[in-house]
Enzyme design. Structure first.
Site, PDB file in Angstrom:
ATOM      1  N   SER A  53     -35.777 -55.803   3.087  1.00 21.52           N
ATOM      2  CA  SER A  53     -36.439 -56.948   3.730  1.00 21.52           C
ATOM      3  C   SER A  53     -37.501 -56.471   4.725  1.00 21.52           C
ATOM      4  O   SER A  53     -37.495 -55.312   5.147  1.00 21.52           O
ATOM      5  CB  SER A  53     -35.393 -57.789   4.470  1.00 21.52           C
ATOM      6  OG  SER A  53     -34.323 -58.087   3.597  1.00 21.52           O
TER       7      SER A  53
HETATM    8  C1  SAM Z   1     -32.509 -58.757   0.168  1.00 18.05           C
HETATM    9  S1  SAM Z   1     -31.369 -57.700  -0.587  1.00 18.05           S
HETATM   10  C2  SAM Z   1     -30.484 -57.014   0.772  1.00 18.05           C
HETATM   11  C3  SAM Z   1     -31.246 -56.107   1.679  1.00 18.05           C
HETATM   12  C4  SAM Z   1     -30.356 -55.139   2.404  1.00 18.05           C
HETATM   13  N1  SAM Z   1     -29.562 -55.742   3.438  1.00 18.05           N
HETATM   14  C5  SAM Z   1     -31.085 -53.921   2.926  1.00 18.05           C
HETATM   15  O1  SAM Z   1     -30.937 -53.558   4.083  1.00 18.05           O
HETATM   16  O2  SAM Z   1     -31.786 -53.293   2.106  1.00 18.05           O
HETATM   17  C6  SAM Z   1     -30.138 -58.804  -1.243  1.00 18.05           C
HETATM   18  C7  SAM Z   1     -29.004 -58.086  -1.917  1.00 18.05           C
HETATM   19  O3  SAM Z   1     -27.929 -58.999  -2.113  1.00 18.05           O
HETATM   20  C8  SAM Z   1     -27.250 -58.584  -3.263  1.00 18.05           C
HETATM   21  N2  SAM Z   1     -26.359 -59.651  -3.735  1.00 18.05           N
HETATM   22  C9  SAM Z   1     -26.681 -60.771  -4.453  1.00 18.05           C
HETATM   23  N3  SAM Z   1     -25.568 -61.490  -4.716  1.00 18.05           N
HETATM   24  C10 SAM Z   1     -24.524 -60.819  -4.158  1.00 18.05           C
HETATM   25  C11 SAM Z   1     -23.135 -61.050  -4.117  1.00 18.05           C
HETATM   26  N4  SAM Z   1     -22.587 -62.111  -4.702  1.00 18.05           N
HETATM   27  N5  SAM Z   1     -22.364 -60.153  -3.444  1.00 18.05           N
HETATM   28  C12 SAM Z   1     -22.909 -59.063  -2.864  1.00 18.05           C
HETATM   29  N6  SAM Z   1     -24.219 -58.783  -2.902  1.00 18.05           N
HETATM   30  C13 SAM Z   1     -25.029 -59.647  -3.526  1.00 18.05           C
HETATM   31  C14 SAM Z   1     -28.375 -58.250  -4.218  1.00 18.05           C
HETATM   32  O4  SAM Z   1     -27.915 -57.454  -5.295  1.00 18.05           O
HETATM   33  C15 SAM Z   1     -29.337 -57.533  -3.283  1.00 18.05           C
HETATM   34  O5  SAM Z   1     -29.131 -56.158  -3.309  1.00 18.05           O
END
Ligand code: SAM
Length: 394
Positions: A96
């Site tokens: 992000s």
């Molecule tokens: C915007 S990214 C996160 C950025 C992260 N916090 C970083 O520091 O890089 C969103 C993430 O949420 C994950 N995600 C989506 N659905 C999810 C779920 N049900 N449980 C866990 N992770 C999930 C996606 O695979 C993705 O990697």
């Protein structure tokens, strides 16, 4: 990972803009985002909407500049099913924008020693920041196995192996590590999972990008869990756009499923004096977000402009397939509206807009959310007893 001048420059700008809460500046300075990124990233310039692939091996300077920018960087498409440098269909993971990460960590109001659950590990950078800040135990859940493994490896390279990376569905939280003092989700949700409430202690805080299905813009909400642990309430703090929690992803309604030849023939024709600018224009405008709070089970879809008009569709997400289409024309006093089905969606949008206007157009800082552990969610203005949003709006 060495800290370069431009990373320090970005962190200094975040500090000057008041984005970094007390104690976070040295943490950001000492843990650059670059240390968590894959070799191919897609820089998403939010202002122009451009998305460009950058390969570290071919363009190391550009790669570093992207890493040290305040842009979100897509790191995975189509749940890992996409190869090559072209854009995939759905951006499924990203690092992000640093300013958004900083603002959410400020909303989290976390203290050294506290236990934190993060949902959406992605690159692992946010979890690493939390650990460096001194959170007592950081557990982060990632649904995608390859991403979880890569994040674990990156955290270990940065001597942050104490962060617990769990591969699983974050919708369930991670009961084994509960209770948590803080829960932070870095993927967007329409419904705040009951598990997060159950696993966060009374008085604890939950920070999450939350929104309706109306538009893909969410608001960050910072909720405090009530003393009885049954509800959580707090204010909407910023408009953001996150990848959705996988189970709550939504494709835009398909035009042909709604607008049949029969419905076109039977659609009711009318006019509106509301303008596009005042209602639905900007993805980042609070007016569009608020209409989504007040017109339940509905999505807005923009069509290509035709003959000087901007067609905007409202599509019911209930089984009824009601639709409305407004042919906005900014140089005319009124625009033509077509409505079809059991709901009169544009009439609902006009009533919602009139209500919002009458209330003095409350926005972020005045709008709040209360949720319980059973998927019931209410929007309110100023205080939780002034409920306005329709529970079915989410
Ligand atoms: C915007 S990214 C996160 C950025 C992260 N916090 C970083 O520091 O890089 C969103 C993430 O949420 C994950 N995600 C989506 N659905 C999810 C779920 N049900 N449980 C866990 N992770 C999930 C996606 O695979 C993705 O990697």
């Amino acid at each position: 990972m060495t800290t370069t001048g431009s990373w320090r420059g970005l962190v200094a700008r975040l500090a000057a803009d008041g984005m970094l809460a007390a104690g976070w500046r040295p943490v950001f300075e000492g843990l650059p985002r670059a240390g968590f990124l894959p070799d191919v990233i897609w820089q998403h310039r939010v202002r122009t909407g451009d998305v460009e692939a950058v390969e570290r091996a071919r363009e190391p300077e550009r790669w570093r500049a992207a890493a040290e920018s305040d842009d979100p960087l897509v790191t995975q498409w189509d749940d890992g099913g996409h190869q090559g440098l072209e854009q995939g269909r759905v951006a499924s993971s990203s690092a992000s924008a640093p300013s958004v990460v900083a603002a959410m960590l400020a909303d989290l109001d976390v203290y050294p020693g506290q236990r934190v659950l993060e949902v959406g590990t992605g690159t692992g950078w946010n979890a690493g920041l939390l650990h460096r800040f001194g959170a007592g135990a950081v557990t982060t859940v990632e649904v995608d196995r390859a991403l979880a493994d890569a994040a674990r490896a990156a955290l270990e390279r940065q001597s942050l192996g104490a962060v617990t990376v769990v591969c699983g569905d974050g919708f369930q939280g991670h009961p084994a590590g509960a209770p948590y003092d803080r829960v932070i989700a870095t993927c967007g949700v329409h419904t705040i999972p009951g598990a997060w409430l159950e696993q966060c202690r009374p008085g604890g805080r939950i920070v999450v990008p939350w929104g309706t299905r109306f538009t893909r813009t969410e608001a960050t909400v910072a909720l405090t869990v009530a003393a009885d642990g049954r509800t959580a309430s707090g204010m909407l703090t910023a408009l953001v756009q996150f990848m959705s929690l996988r189970a709550q992803r939504q494709d835009l309604p398909a035009y042909g499923d709604y607008v049949t030849a029969e419905s076109r023939e039977k659609a009711e024709r009318g006019t509106t004096v509301l303008t596009l600018g005042a209602t639905l224009a900007g993805e980042w405008d609070i007016s569009r977000f608020v209409l989504g709070l007040l017109v339940p089970d509905c999505a807005v879809v923009f069509d290509a402009p035709q003959d000087g008009r901007q067609p905007v569709w409202l599509c019911s997400l209930g089984g009824d397939r009601s639709w409305a289409c407004v042919l906005f024309r900014e140089d005319e006093k009124s625009s033509t509206v077509y409505q079809y089905g059991g709901r009169r969606l544009w009439d609902e949008a006009e009533a919602a807009h009139a209500w919002w206007d009458g209330q003095g157009r409350p926005g972020l800082g005045r709008l709040g959310l209360t949720v319980d552990g059973h998927g019931r969610q209410h929007i309110w203005v100023d205080t939780p007893d002034h409920v306005v949003g329709l529970p079915s709006a989410v």
